[in-house]
Design a protein around this motif. Structure first.
Motif, PDB file in Angstrom:
ATOM      1  N   GLY A 138       5.416  -7.661 -13.151  1.00 15.67           N
ATOM      2  CA  GLY A 138       6.490  -8.348 -12.427  1.00 15.67           C
ATOM      3  C   GLY A 138       7.487  -7.325 -11.928  1.00 15.67           C
ATOM      4  N   SER A 139       8.657  -7.260 -12.529  1.00 12.67           N
ATOM      5  CA  SER A 139       9.672  -6.260 -12.189  1.00 12.67           C
ATOM      6  C   SER A 139       9.825  -5.278 -13.349  1.00 12.67           C
ATOM      7  N   VAL A 140       9.990  -4.009 -13.022  1.00  7.37           N
ATOM      8  CA  VAL A 140      10.146  -2.965 -14.040  1.00  7.37           C
ATOM      9  C   VAL A 140      11.424  -2.189 -13.743  1.00  7.37           C
ATOM     10  N   LYS A 141      12.301  -2.112 -14.714  1.00 10.74           N
ATOM     11  CA  LYS A 141      13.560  -1.381 -14.529  1.00 10.74           C
ATOM     12  C   LYS A 141      13.290   0.075 -14.145  1.00 10.74           C
ATOM     13  N   GLY A 142      13.887   0.488 -13.051  1.00  7.66           N
ATOM     14  CA  GLY A 142      13.825   1.888 -12.640  1.00  7.66           C
ATOM     15  C   GLY A 142      12.461   2.377 -12.204  1.00  7.66           C
ATOM     16  N   ILE A 143      11.544   1.457 -11.838  1.00  6.12           N
ATOM     17  CA  ILE A 143      10.199   1.894 -11.445  1.00  6.12           C
ATOM     18  C   ILE A 143      10.248   2.797 -10.212  1.00  6.12           C
ATOM     19  N   ALA A 144      11.287   2.659  -9.382  1.00  8.42           N
ATOM     20  CA  ALA A 144      11.399   3.497  -8.188  1.00  8.42           C
ATOM     21  C   ALA A 144      11.615   4.968  -8.536  1.00  8.42           C
ATOM     22  N   ASN A 145      12.010   5.258  -9.774  1.00  8.41           N
ATOM     23  CA  ASN A 145      12.115   6.663 -10.164  1.00  8.41           C
ATOM     24  C   ASN A 145      10.758   7.341 -10.194  1.00  8.41           C
ATOM     25  N   LEU A 146       9.698   6.556 -10.473  1.00  6.72           N
ATOM     26  CA  LEU A 146       8.349   7.116 -10.475  1.00  6.72           C
ATOM     27  C   LEU A 146       7.844   7.372  -9.066  1.00  6.72           C
ATOM     28  N   GLN A 147       8.213   6.480  -8.164  1.00  9.82           N
ATOM     29  CA  GLN A 147       7.874   6.653  -6.749  1.00  9.82           C
ATOM     30  C   GLN A 147       8.872   5.857  -5.930  1.00  9.82           C
ATOM     31  N   LEU A 148       9.614   6.529  -5.079  1.00  8.74           N
ATOM     32  CA  LEU A 148      10.723   5.906  -4.369  1.00  8.74           C
ATOM     33  C   LEU A 148      10.276   4.739  -3.501  1.00  8.74           C
ATOM     34  N   HIS A 149       9.025   4.750  -3.038  1.00  9.88           N
ATOM     35  CA  HIS A 149       8.543   3.672  -2.180  1.00  9.88           C
ATOM     36  C   HIS A 149       8.605   2.312  -2.862  1.00  9.88           C
ATOM     37  N   TYR A 150       8.487   2.277  -4.176  1.00  9.21           N
ATOM     38  CA  TYR A 150       8.561   0.994  -4.880  1.00  9.21           C
ATOM     39  C   TYR A 150       9.922   0.326  -4.671  1.00  9.21           C
ATOM     40  N   TYR A 541      -4.671   1.189  -6.627  1.00 12.40           N
ATOM     41  CA  TYR A 541      -4.458  -0.159  -7.141  1.00 12.40           C
ATOM     42  C   TYR A 541      -4.942  -0.288  -8.581  1.00 12.40           C
ATOM     43  N   TYR A 542      -5.883   0.537  -8.952  1.00 18.86           N
ATOM     44  CA  TYR A 542      -6.622   0.337 -10.199  1.00 18.86           C
ATOM     45  C   TYR A 542      -5.946   0.950 -11.429  1.00 18.86           C
ATOM     46  N   TYR A 543      -4.840   1.668 -11.236  1.00 11.22           N
ATOM     47  CA  TYR A 543      -4.121   2.266 -12.360  1.00 11.22           C
ATOM     48  C   TYR A 543      -2.646   1.914 -12.227  1.00 11.22           C
ATOM     49  N   SER A 544      -2.052   1.483 -13.321  1.00 10.46           N
ATOM     50  CA  SER A 544      -0.644   1.069 -13.247  1.00 10.46           C
ATOM     51  C   SER A 544       0.040   1.268 -14.604  1.00 10.46           C
ATOM     52  N   PRO A 545       1.273   1.818 -14.585  1.00 10.76           N
ATOM     53  CA  PRO A 545       2.036   2.284 -13.421  1.00 10.76           C
ATOM     54  C   PRO A 545       1.509   3.629 -12.930  1.00 10.76           C
ATOM     55  N   SER A 546       1.716   3.893 -11.659  1.00  9.50           N
ATOM     56  CA  SER A 546       1.164   5.111 -11.071  1.00  9.50           C
ATOM     57  C   SER A 546       2.106   5.644 -10.000  1.00  9.50           C
ATOM     58  N   THR A 547       1.868   6.872  -9.619  1.00  6.09           N
ATOM     59  CA  THR A 547       2.671   7.521  -8.586  1.00  6.09           C
ATOM     60  C   THR A 547       1.818   8.497  -7.798  1.00  6.09           C
ATOM     61  N   CYS A 548       2.164   8.669  -6.537  1.00 10.90           N
ATOM     62  CA  CYS A 548       1.501   9.687  -5.709  1.00 10.90           C
ATOM     63  C   CYS A 548       2.006  11.093  -6.018  1.00 10.90           C
ATOM     64  N   TYR A 549       3.191  11.167  -6.639  1.00  7.02           N
ATOM     65  CA  TYR A 549       3.901  12.437  -6.673  1.00  7.02           C
ATOM     66  C   TYR A 549       4.186  12.868  -8.114  1.00  7.02           C
ATOM     67  N   TYR A 550       3.527  13.910  -8.522  1.00  8.00           N
ATOM     68  CA  TYR A 550       3.713  14.397  -9.885  1.00  8.00           C
ATOM     69  C   TYR A 550       5.141  14.894 -10.100  1.00  8.00           C
ATOM     70  N   MET A 551       5.753  15.432  -9.060  1.00  9.83           N
ATOM     71  CA  MET A 551       7.122  15.952  -9.220  1.00  9.83           C
ATOM     72  C   MET A 551       8.096  14.835  -9.532  1.00  9.83           C
ATOM     73  N   MET A 552       7.839  13.597  -9.030  1.00  8.17           N
ATOM     74  CA  MET A 552       8.690  12.462  -9.393  1.00  8.17           C
ATOM     75  C   MET A 552       8.470  12.067 -10.846  1.00  8.17           C
ATOM     76  N   LEU A 553       7.232  12.177 -11.296  1.00 13.14           N
ATOM     77  CA  LEU A 553       6.930  11.894 -12.701  1.00 13.14           C
ATOM     78  C   LEU A 553       7.637  12.893 -13.608  1.00 13.14           C
ATOM     79  N   GLU A 554       7.681  14.154 -13.172  1.00 16.62           N
ATOM     80  CA  GLU A 554       8.310  15.197 -13.986  1.00 16.62           C
ATOM     81  C   GLU A 554       9.809  14.973 -14.165  1.00 16.62           C
ATOM     82  N   ARG A 555      10.441  14.339 -13.194  1.00 12.66           N
ATOM     83  CA  ARG A 555      11.896  14.155 -13.275  1.00 12.66           C
ATOM     84  C   ARG A 555      12.266  12.767 -13.810  1.00 12.66           C
ATOM     85  N   THR A 556      11.286  12.072 -14.428  1.00 13.04           N
ATOM     86  CA  THR A 556      11.494  10.714 -14.929  1.00 13.04           C
ATOM     87  C   THR A 556      11.102  10.630 -16.397  1.00 13.04           C
TER      88      THR A 556
END
Length: 570
Positions: A138-150, A541-556
């Motif tokens: 549903g909704s996840v707090k701060g999920i946009a930190n993993l990928q801004l597009h969310y 689509y098949y993995y969640s939560p996920s991100t295109c950008y490892y650098m965003m993952l590193e700062r989260t």
């Protein structure tokens, strides 16, 4: 294709039943007059999208929500069974053999395009992954930190999540864009068959613009892309508003109260469009017309009903924004109201919004975001394809015709005046923010066609030799300008059909693309978060939560021990 067409039928039936039930309940309090099959179905689409948005705040879009949707449809069908039966009987008796053949041909073509092909780039980046987030969390707090597009959070993806059937079928469906194309194509063809009998042709121009939009984006029918969903729904909104304005102008159907009520209902839809994409935000300006009329009639109870519907159709959107980004609207830093631990840092948001602007202006460098229009406009113009430049020429010719027709006729009806102000506002915001042609395509397409329709009416009503010749020649120039784009996309569509004939998707639909993903376990609880394992900017689509950008993952980092606890910036 077979699975796609079954999906089309199911979505249509569910939306029709729910929309008919809602309109009957509304009509019991406010006389809204006649609403056709498409209008009832669109009401259901809006209602289900809003429903998915509110549910996602508290829960995921899973099997229980799907069952609830079906139960609501059954209840709506029973409650409004008389109205549905009558409108289907009328439709059946009104269709000729030729209408049925053309309609079936159109359905097969769109089902073909929806069953195969290539996904929109942004679908691979975040559309599909965001749909999976709806389904899983549903909704996840701060999920946009993993990928801004969310953080863009289009409600259209919530609607798409209702009809993936991912818990039932081996592959999730993604047919909602094709369904919208199919619905609005059939509606446009149905009404355009009586083109010669129409006294004015403004709504016909809108229907042609919808057909052109579908024709120019047919190869993307498979993608649940937010641009497609928003422009298709906006196209219907424009057409519906002009239809009511024509009824009011000709005084052949409905009363003044009916017209005002329909304007008010469409204003609710305009507010809803904001939740699909901020590029349609200025559609809300049309609400001034029914509001003024209802105030003059002192119909305060009606104002309360429509205001309540508008707020209910919108408020889930900023709430989801706050949950997922910490901002009321993202990326829009001017309104900064919340200080929550999961808030996307303002410096990230500034870069994101700058990227949207510079990419739209074809500058591709965030350091150039403050360039004045005199500096970036020539670069933007040179970057446009020839057929897009011709379309912009047609846009200006259309504006010229609309203004000239108003001068010749010496009047502009309120319904049309508000409409033109709204379209102008949308085009202005589109141009000064992110002038990608695809972001404002339906507005760009409709203005030249409305210009030709205005010219035809002006010449018919007040035949003045000079102005008449000018209008006719300008309309011909518009047709020439359109020809370049039509030629390009005709070839594009033909090549698409030919190249994908051999693909074995005549029963099932092509599944979402997969991507090579790796996993990182973050936080003390070791929460798994997936990221693209190579340099390809592609999510899954098949993995969640996920991100295109490892650098965003590193700062989260996670807030708690589960995904639902949310994520915050380090």
């Amino acid at each position: 294709m077979i699975a796609v067409m079954i999906s089309f039928f199911y979505i249509a039936a569910v939306c029709l039943c729910i929309g008919s039930g809602i309109l009957k309940a509304l009509d019991s309090r406010i006389d809204i007059g006649h609403v056709g099959l498409t209008g009832r179905t669109v009401c259901g689409i809006v209602a289900l999208t809003v429903f998915s948005g509110w549910i996602s705040i508290f829960s995921r879009i899973g099997i229980l929500v799907g069952i609830t949707t079906l139960v609501l449809a059954v209840f709506g069908a029973y409650y409004s069974r008389k109205e549905i039966t009558e409108i289907l009987k009328t439709l059946r008796s009104d269709l000729s053999a030729a209408d049925i053949i053309v309609g079936i041909g159109g359905i097969l073509l769109i089902a073909y395009a929806t069953s195969r092909g290539d996904f929109h780039t942004d679908t691979g980046i975040y559309h599909a992954a965001a749909i999976r987030l709806y389904e899983e969390y549903g909704s996840v707090k701060g999920i946009a930190n993993l990928q801004l597009h969310y953080g863009y959070d289009s409600s259209y993806l919530g609607f798409a999540s209702l009809f993936t059937f991912s818990r039932i079928l081996p592959n999730a469906l993604h047919t909602t864009t094709g369904f919208l194309m199919c619905l609005f194509m059939l509606d446009a063809l149905y009404h355009l068959r009586d083109f010669r009998t129409h006294s004015v042709h403004y709504s016909d121009a809108a229907r042609i613009s919808i057909l052109l939009y579908i024709f120019m984006n047919l190869t993307g029918a498979m993608s649940p892309a937010t641009d497609y969903g928003t422009m298709l729904m906006t196209g219907y909104f424009l057409c519906a508003w002009l239809t009511v304005a024509e009824r009011e102008y000709s005084r052949k159907e409905g009363t003044a109260e009916n017209h005002t009520a329909l304007y008010a209902l469409l204003s609710v839809y305009a507010v809803f469009l904001v939740t699909m994409k901020l590029s349609a935000a200025m559609c809300v300006t049309v609400a001034v017309l029914p509001l003024i009329r209802l105030i003059r009639r002192k119909a305060y109870s009606h104002i309360g009903v429509f205001l309540g519907l508008g707020l209910f159709s919108f408020l889930f959107y900023p709430i989801r924004n706050i949950i997922q980004t910490g901002w009321l609207f993202y990326p829009f830093e001017a309104i900064d109201l919340f200080d929550v631990e999961w808030k996307v840092p303002v410096e990230y948001s500034l870069v994101d919004s700058a990227q949207i602007k510079v990419w739209g202006r074809c500058l591709f460098d965030v350091d150039k975001v403050d360039w004045p229009i005199s500096q970036w406009l020539p670069i933007w113009w040179e970057a446009q394809e020839h057929y897009d430049q011709m379309l912009i020429y047609a846009l200006f010719l259309g504006v010229f015709l609309i203004v000239l027709a108003a001068v010749v006729k010496r009047q502009v009806r309120p319904g049309f005046a508000v409409f033109y102000v709204m379209v102008a506002a949308n085009l202005t915001v589109w141009f000064v923010t992110a002038p990608f042609i695809r972001y404002g395509l339906i507005f760009i397409l409709i203005i030249p066609l409305l210009g030709a329709a205005s010219a035809a009416e002006a010449v018919k009503d007040r035949l003045k030799r000079v102005s008449g010749y000018v209008m006719i020649m300008t309309s011909i120039l518009i047709a020439v300008c359109f020809a370049a784009r039509i030629d390009h996309y005709l070839m594009d569509d033909l090549v698409f059909v030919k190249h994908h004939l051999a693909e074995n998707y005549y029963i099932l639909q092509k599944p979402f693309d997969d991507a090579l993903m790796d996993v990182e376990y973050i936080g003390e609880a070791g929460i798994p978060v997936y990221y693209t394992a190579n340099d390809e900017e592609k999510n899954s689509y098949y993995y969640s939560p996920s991100t295109c950008y490892y650098m965003m993952l590193e700062r989260t980092e996670p807030i708690g021990n589960t995904v639902k606890d949310g994520f915050r910036p380090k």
